[in-house]
Design a protein around this motif. Structure first.
Motif, mmCIF file in Angstrom:
data_model
loop_
_atom_site.group_PDB
_atom_site.id
_atom_site.type_symbol
_atom_site.label_atom_id
_atom_site.label_comp_id
_atom_site.label_asym_id
_atom_site.label_seq_id
_atom_site.Cartn_x
_atom_site.Cartn_y
_atom_site.Cartn_z
ATOM 1 N N GLU A 256 -32.651 52.773 17.473
ATOM 2 C CA GLU A 256 -32.295 53.755 18.506
ATOM 3 C C GLU A 256 -33.425 54.740 18.779
ATOM 4 O O GLU A 256 -33.486 55.336 19.844
ATOM 5 C CB GLU A 256 -31.037 54.533 18.074
ATOM 6 N N GLY B 251 -29.745 53.041 5.334
ATOM 7 C CA GLY B 251 -29.531 51.972 6.314
ATOM 8 C C GLY B 251 -30.501 50.826 6.149
ATOM 9 O O GLY B 251 -30.545 49.925 6.988
ATOM 10 N N ARG C 168 -31.896 51.613 12.997
ATOM 11 C CA ARG C 168 -30.906 51.027 13.920
ATOM 12 C C ARG C 168 -31.523 50.666 15.266
ATOM 13 O O ARG C 168 -30.844 50.159 16.148
ATOM 14 C CB ARG C 168 -29.747 52.018 14.146
ATOM 15 N N ALA D 30 -33.654 45.397 15.321
ATOM 16 C CA ALA D 30 -32.696 45.989 14.378
ATOM 17 C C ALA D 30 -31.545 45.026 14.118
ATOM 18 O O ALA D 30 -31.086 44.887 12.983
ATOM 19 C CB ALA D 30 -32.173 47.313 14.922
ATOM 20 N N GLU D 31 -31.089 44.325 15.171
ATOM 21 C CA GLU D 31 -29.987 43.363 14.998
ATOM 22 C C GLU D 31 -30.361 42.273 14.003
ATOM 23 O O GLU D 31 -29.514 41.764 13.276
ATOM 24 C CB GLU D 31 -29.653 42.696 16.339
#
Lengths: 378, 251
Positions: A117, A59, A115, A45-46
């Motif tokens: 998560e 997103g 993200r 995600a980063e």
């Protein structure tokens, strides 16, 4: 080479770095452990890998066919298709929600996955139904403000640890018109992982059989209207098949790379084996196949990017790349000889991984049916 | 606070380098390029210092041909606010010329801090930061492995030196060069790459900046390192000692 713009090239570089730093050093260990750490999703995600191709208001980085494919292509160099499949299971699990879901559903389930998560999985195949989707028997029955789901799903990538599963169920009698997607979250009573499956390849990805026994979900978990599942699934298949096609040419490219390096170094009868005609011509054939598969894949992806999604073209790309991957991996193992049969070599792993490509996301035989029907009018 | 940071384009350390047939330089055909890894560390640190300061601007600078805009875009994808390319023939630059170009940009931009990689991994000269500080008459700290701000007026820098760590305190404006262990650079993420497309990138030349690029150091020739000799396997420790003493003459 393939009309990639600066954004695409810069993203490729980021994906290359991600692969070198986050996958390659650990691939062998994760393959043996048959799992990779959950934290890899956060790292992906980063780098923006998970967000690639999804709408900005959720997103994502905006609609794109090519960008997520470039990420897959680069990640294959890490030497574990299982890791790539696991990290990108959202690529098939989220589109039905994005395409059919209402705003509340999209906001609830999509951004946390992009993200890194949450993990999302797609559940279509059943113990008794694979390519013939019309035969789906997992049933969702309306009961007031809820649905009650009963059935089982098979070969579900990321199924063991998914936070939610996008499940295709039968809500009506019509073979195709009676199919509907639901989101089932982990921990919902009656929803369990029956077993974690042992596989020939793709070992680092978790693959599950899932069981649904009187699983009760609110109506708000139904994605789209009743009966809207089949068309959404057919759209989804095009992305999945392109993804598998890209994995195919990338797998072949990596195997070629390793075979070439070995043929340059390995000596026999006083010279590198790459100097023997039989080996060098094999390598020449391998390189030609890689080039052809990659060209067909890019041509097909760029057409899809323009909105020209042709089912038969996508099927051809998938079939061809899957075959090339297997042929090139077979030859690469042969060139590496004993070393190619050792689990420490990348071509050994890729040769097992490649075997899934003509099976997953629609078999070669089903692809040929689609090509015959939609491409040739037979 | 305003930080100027360098983003030099270098050959990818993972690609194989070959010399031109006449050995006048490196053959740059079919070689991958990327940002100098020490510059990536400098960019990361600049972004973290601005975060710590709570407010400010980071400007990524490169000196080179137009392809070097890619590395500036990468720095902007990581988070730098804008970029400056000073167009020049990369094969006709030495550390001193780059330092003088950067000094001219500093005179214009008036940053509080210039962050540079301690060296570029292609030339390995390790001179630009030091020369720049000298030309500007600013304090410098090289080989930084930890930087903490003293408000907005200066910084405390821990430097890696032989046998330990030296801690220095400097007042802004200042020049700091970054060592390997300072931080782990973030990704130029896909959302960042897309944002970077819209960030301003100014292109200028040494002539526009009034800098004369006359070389003080000229590359005369390049030689590849000698091919490594094949190793030998020894059967016993005694044999090893004998070889180390008799053949290698190291004990």
């Amino acid at each position: 080479m393939h009309a990639k713009d600066d954004v695409a090239r810069a993203f490729e570089q980021t994906c290359r770095r991600f692969t070198r730093e986050q996958i390659e050093p650990f691939a062998a260990e994760w393959e043996e452990a048959e799992l990779f750490p959950r934290t890899l999703y956060a790292r992906a995600a980063e780098a923006g890998i998970l967000a690639a191709g999804f709408p900005e208001d959720l997103g994502g980085t905006g609609k794109s066919t090519l960008l997520p494919l470039l990420a897959l292509e680069q990640m294959i160099w890490g030497g574990s298709t299982g890791v790539v499949a696991g990290v990108s299971s959202h690529g098939i699990a989220l589109p039905p929600i994005v395409n059919l879901g209402d705003d509340a559903q999209k906001q609830r389930w999509v951004p946390p996955v992009l993200r890194g998560e949450q993990i999302a999985a797609l559940a279509i195949t059943e113990p008794g139904t694979g390519s013939d989707v019309a035969g789906i028997r997992t049933r969702a029955v309306r009961d007031g403000d809820t649905y009650v789901i009963n059935g089982a799903k098979m070969f579900i990538t990321s199924g063991c640890r998914a936070d939610f599963v996008t499940v295709l169920t039968r809500t009506g009698a019509d073979a195709h018109g009676g199919l509907t997607f639901f989101v089932v979250e982990r921990g919902t009573p009656g929803f369990t992982v029956s077993r974690s499956l042992k596989k020939t390849g793709w070992r680092a990805s978790d693959t599950a059989e899932l069981s649904f026994a009187d699983v009760r979900v609110p109506v708000s978990h139904r994605i789209g209207d009743e009966g809207s599942g089949f068309i959404a699934l057919m759209q989804n298949f095009q992305n999945e098949r392109l993804a598998l096609a890209f994995m195919g040419h990338a797998t072949a490219e990596v195997a070629l790379h390793d075979a070439l390096a070995y043929a340059r170094e390995r000596q026999a009868f006083g010279k590198p084996i790459g100097k023997f005609q039989t080996i060098r011509h094999t390598l020449a054939d391998m390189a030609t196949k890689v080039q052809a598969a990659r060209a067909l894949n890019y041509q097909t992806a760029l057409r899809c990017e323009r909105g020209d999604v042709d089912v038969s073209h996508v099927s051809m790309a998938k079939n061809f790349a899957a075959r090339v991957a297997n042929e090139v991996c077979y030859d690469a193992v042969q060139i590496l000889g004993g070393m190619g049969y050792m689990r420490e070599s990348r071509v050994e792993r890729l040769s097992r991984d490649a075997r899934l490509l003509p099976i997953g996301g629609g078999t070669t035989e089903i692809m040929n049916e689609l090509i015959a029907r939609w491409g040739l009018g037979l | 606070m305003k930080i100027l940071v360098t983003a030099k384009r270098v050959t990818d350390p993972d690609s194989k380098i070959q010399l031109k047939p006449d050995r006048s330089g490196i053959n740059l055909d079919n070689v991958d390029f990327k940002m100098n890894p020490f510059c990536e560390i400098a960019v990361e640190e600049a972004l973290r210092l601005i975060d710590a300061a709570g407010d400010g601007e980071t400007i990524a600078v490169a000196v080179g041909d137009s392809d070097a805009t890619k590395e500036i875009r990468t720095a902007m994808a990581m988070g730098c606010d804008r970029g400056i390319l000073v167009e020049a023939d990369e094969t006709q630059l030495d550390s001193d010329a780059v330092a003088r170009v950067l000094a001219a940009i500093c005179a214009k931009e008036k940053p509080d801090l210039v962050l540079l990689g301690k060296q570029a991994i292609d030339g390995d000269s390790n001179q630009v930061g030091q020369l720049l500080a000298e030309y500007l008459g600013w304090p410098q700290a090289t080989f930084a492995y930890k930087i903490s701000l003293n408000g907005t007026s200066g910084a405390t820098v821990q430097r890696e030196v032989d046998g330990g760590v030296e801690t220095v305190s400097l007042t802004f404006p200042a020049v700091i060069t970054t060592d390997l262990r300072l931080n782990e650079p973030r990704y130029a993420s896909l959302p960042g790459i897309m944002k970077a497309k819209k960030k301003p990138l100014e292109e200028t030349t040494a002539a526009d900046l009034g800098v004369d690029l006359a070389l003080k150091v000229e590359s005369v020739g390049f030689e590849p390192p000698p091919a490594r000799q094949a190793g030998v396997k020894v059967k016993t420790v005694d044999e090893l000692i004998e070889k180390l003493a008799g053949e290698a003459k190291v004990i």
